[in-house]
Design a protein around this motif. Structure first.
Motif, PDB file in Angstrom:
ATOM      1  N   GLU A 160       0.823  -1.214   0.000  1.00 11.88           N
ATOM      2  CA  GLU A 160       0.000   0.000   0.000  1.00 11.88           C
ATOM      3  C   GLU A 160       0.858   1.265   0.000  1.00 11.88           C
ATOM      4  OE1 GLU A 160      -3.092   0.588  -0.319  1.00 11.88           O
ATOM      5  OE2 GLU A 160      -4.257  -1.181   0.237  1.00 11.88           O
ATOM      6  N   ASP A 163       3.710   3.259  -5.016  1.00 15.95           N
ATOM      7  CA  ASP A 163       2.906   3.854  -6.080  1.00 15.95           C
ATOM      8  C   ASP A 163       2.343   2.706  -6.914  1.00 15.95           C
ATOM      9  OD1 ASP A 163       1.765   5.176  -8.177  1.00 15.95           O
ATOM     10  OD2 ASP A 163       3.625   6.034  -8.960  1.00 15.95           O
ATOM     11  N   LEU A 164       1.046   2.494  -6.827  1.00 16.58           N
ATOM     12  CA  LEU A 164       0.397   1.379  -7.521  1.00 16.58           C
ATOM     13  C   LEU A 164      -0.378   1.839  -8.754  1.00 16.58           C
ATOM     14  CD1 LEU A 164      -0.998  -0.424  -4.338  1.00 16.58           C
ATOM     15  CD2 LEU A 164       1.064  -1.036  -5.630  1.00 16.58           C
ATOM     16  N   SER A 165      -0.166   3.065  -9.164  1.00 20.74           N
ATOM     17  CA  SER A 165      -0.986   3.633 -10.236  1.00 20.74           C
ATOM     18  C   SER A 165      -0.808   2.925 -11.575  1.00 20.74           C
ATOM     19  CB  SER A 165      -0.675   5.127 -10.394  1.00 20.74           C
ATOM     20  OG  SER A 165       0.699   5.335 -10.704  1.00 20.74           O
ATOM     21  N   LYS A 197      -9.673  -2.462  -4.489  1.00 21.03           N
ATOM     22  CA  LYS A 197      -9.368  -1.064  -4.135  1.00 21.03           C
ATOM     23  C   LYS A 197      -8.527  -0.395  -5.214  1.00 21.03           C
ATOM     24  CE  LYS A 197      -7.015   1.684  -0.568  1.00 21.03           C
ATOM     25  NZ  LYS A 197      -6.293   1.637   0.731  1.00 21.03           N
ATOM     26  N   HIS A 198      -7.601  -1.159  -5.813  1.00 21.22           N
ATOM     27  CA  HIS A 198      -6.640  -0.560  -6.740  1.00 21.22           C
ATOM     28  C   HIS A 198      -6.886  -0.955  -8.197  1.00 21.22           C
ATOM     29  CE1 HIS A 198      -4.196   1.045  -3.455  1.00 21.22           C
ATOM     30  NE2 HIS A 198      -4.347  -0.122  -2.834  1.00 21.22           N
ATOM     31  N   ASP A 199      -8.042  -1.555  -8.484  1.00 22.25           N
ATOM     32  CA  ASP A 199      -8.371  -1.962  -9.865  1.00 22.25           C
ATOM     33  C   ASP A 199      -7.273  -2.840 -10.466  1.00 22.25           C
ATOM     34  OD1 ASP A 199     -10.860  -0.652 -10.006  1.00 22.25           O
ATOM     35  OD2 ASP A 199      -9.864   1.255 -10.406  1.00 22.25           O
TER      36      ASP A 199
END
Length: 381
Positions: A160, A163-165, A197-199
Motif C-alpha cells: 500500500e 505507487d500502484l498507479s 481497491k486498486h483496480d
C-alpha cells in the motif's frame, strides 16, 4: 544475418532447460544422478483416465478440430469439480475456459490484460514464468517480498505504501510454489479487497491444492472475487497428467471472454481424446486424492530425513509437491550448495535462487521420486 526479436533480450533460457543439459551430460558419463529437481509426477493417471482416451479415439468427431472453449461436458465437469471441492459456483458456459496446461494460461492472461509499460506484481520467491511472460509482453515486473517470518504471505501494508498507479496485475499462488505455504481464506479476503481497491487483476495459480493438503481452497470462495480475480488450475499435478497439458482458467464472463480472444488466435482447440480423459479424471472423487497422498506422505518423510542429513531446516506443515528447506548458515550460497551435492553425491535439487532473491538460502526437493531412489540417496550420505 537473421536477428532475433528485441523481446528475447528480456528473458533467459529457462533454468531447468539449462541445468538439465548438465545433468544429462553427467548421466552420459556414467554418473548415477538422481533428479529431485523437477515437479513432474512419476505416478500414472488412473486406469479410468487412460481407458477414456483409448475409447475416445474411435469416436466420429475425435480427429477433427475442436471447439476453442472445449467440450461442453469438460466444462461441466470442471464446474462440478469446483462446486464439490471448493463450494464455488461457476457457469460452465461463460466462466470456465479449458487450457492446454495452465502455463499457456499465464501467457494468454498477460497478453489479454497487459499493455507495454504496465506494471505486474510478482512474488519473490515465485514461479519464474510470471516474470518472463511479463517481460515478453513488454510489461514491467515489480517484485513483492515473501518471507519465512511472515509465513510466505505478502505484506499488504508495504504494498500500500508503493505507487500502484501503473499496476494492472498481481500474481499469487496458494498453496505456494516453491515454499508450500498453504495460504488461508482471511489472506484471500485481504488480497481480493486490495485488488478491488486498486483496480488490479488478481490471478491465483492453484495447481497444488490437493497434494498433501487437508484443506483445499480456491480464492473464488471469497465473496465478490469474480469482479477482480482469475484462477488458474491444472490436472497435471492433481491427476498425474503433466504431459497431457490440461488446465483451466475461471472467473467472470467478461474476464474469460478477454482470455478467449487471445487463445482462439493461438491454437485450434484441445485434442478430443485428451478432453475425454480429463472428464474421467475430474469424476474420480476423493479416494483418488487420499491414495495419492499416502504415497507422497511416505516420500515426504524420507525427504525430511534427507534434509536432516544435509543439516537443513524445513516446515513440516507445508503442502504441495515439494519440500522447501533452508540450508545451513555456514554455506555460502544455495547454488554452490546444490553444485556440491550434485558433484559429490550425484543428487540434483534446485537452488531457491531460481525462484527469486528471497530463495538465496533455500533449496527445493521434489516428491516426484520413488521411495527406493530416495533411500538410495539417503545411503549416499
Amino acid at each position: 544475418m537473421i536477428l532475433t526479436a528485441n523481446r528475447l533480450n528480456s528473458v533467459q533460457e529457462y533454468y531447468f532447460s539449462r541445468k538439465l543439459k548438465e545433468v544429462r551430460q553427467l548421466v552420459q558419463e556414467g554418473k548415477p544422478i538422481v533428479n529431485m529437481g523437477i515437479g513432474s509426477p512419476d505416478l500414472a493417471p488412473s486406469d479410468k483416465v487412460i481407458l477414456a482416451i483409448q475409447k475416445a479415439l474411435f469416436d466420429e468427431k475425435a480427429h477433427e478440430y475442436q471447439n476453442y472453449q472445449g467440450l461442453p461436458e469438460l466444462r461441466e465437469e470442471m464446474a462440478n469439480f469446483y462446486k464439490e471441492q471448493f463450494d464455488v459456483e461457476l457457469n460452465p458456459t461463460t466462466e470456465i475456459l479449458p487450457l492446454m496446461g495452465s502455463k499457456e494460461g499465464i501467457m494468454h492472461i498477460s497478453m489479454a490484460f497487459l499493455n507495454e509499460g504496465d506494471e505486474v506484481l510478482v512474488p519473490n520467491p515465485g514461479y519464474p514464468t510470471y516474470e518472463s511472460v511479463s517481460n515478453l509482453v513488454g510489461a514491467k515486473t515489480v517484485f513483492y517480498d515473501l518471507k519465512e517470518e511472515n509465513d510466505w504471505e505478502p505484506d499488504l501494508d508495504a504494498l500500500e505504501s508503493r505507487d500502484l498507479s501503473k499496476v494492472r496485475m498481481m500474481w499469487v499462488s496458494y498453496p505456494h510454489m516453491p515454499t508450500g505455504a498453504k495460504g488461508s481464506l482471511p489472506l484471500f479476503e485481504k488480497l481480493v479487497a486490495f485488488a478491488l481497491k486498486h483496480d488490479i487483476l488478481l490471478v491465483n495459480d492453484n495447481p497444488y491444492s490437493f497434494v498433501l493438503n487437508d484443506n483445499p481452497m480456491s480464492i473464488l470462495q471469497v465473496e465478490g472475487a469474480k469482479e477482480t480475480v482469475l484462477e488458474l488450475n491444472s490436472l497435471s499435478k492433481t491427476f498425474n497428467m503433466a504431459g497431457w497439458r490440461v488446465g483451466m482458467v475461471s472467473g467472470s464472463q467478461k474476464l474469460i471472454e478477454a482470455v478467449l480472444k487471445v487463445k482462439s488466435n493461438m491454437d485450434s482447440g484441445m485434442f478430443y481424446g485428451i478432453q475425454k480423459g480429463a472428464v474421467a479424471a475430474l469424476q474420480l472423487g476423493g479416494n483418488w486424492f487420499s491414495e495419492q497422498n499416502k504415497i507422497y506422505e511416505k516420500r515426504r518423510k524420507l525427504i525430511f530425513e534427507l534434509a536432516d542429513k544435509l543439516s537443513c531446516s524445513y516446515d513440516k506443515q507445508s503442502v504441495g509437491l515439494f519440500v522447501w528447506a533452508k540450508i545451513p548458515d555456514s554455506e555460502p550460497s544455495a547454488e554452490q550448495f546444490v553444485d556440491k551435492i550434485l558433484i559429490e553425491n550425484h543428487l540434483f535439487v534446485v537452488p531457491g535462487t531460481v525462484f527469486g532473491s528471497n530463495g538465496e538460502q533455500y533449496i527445493r526437493f521434489s516428491l516426484c521420486v520413488n521411495e527406493e531412489k530416495i533411500k538410495e540417496v539417503l545411503n549416499r550420505f
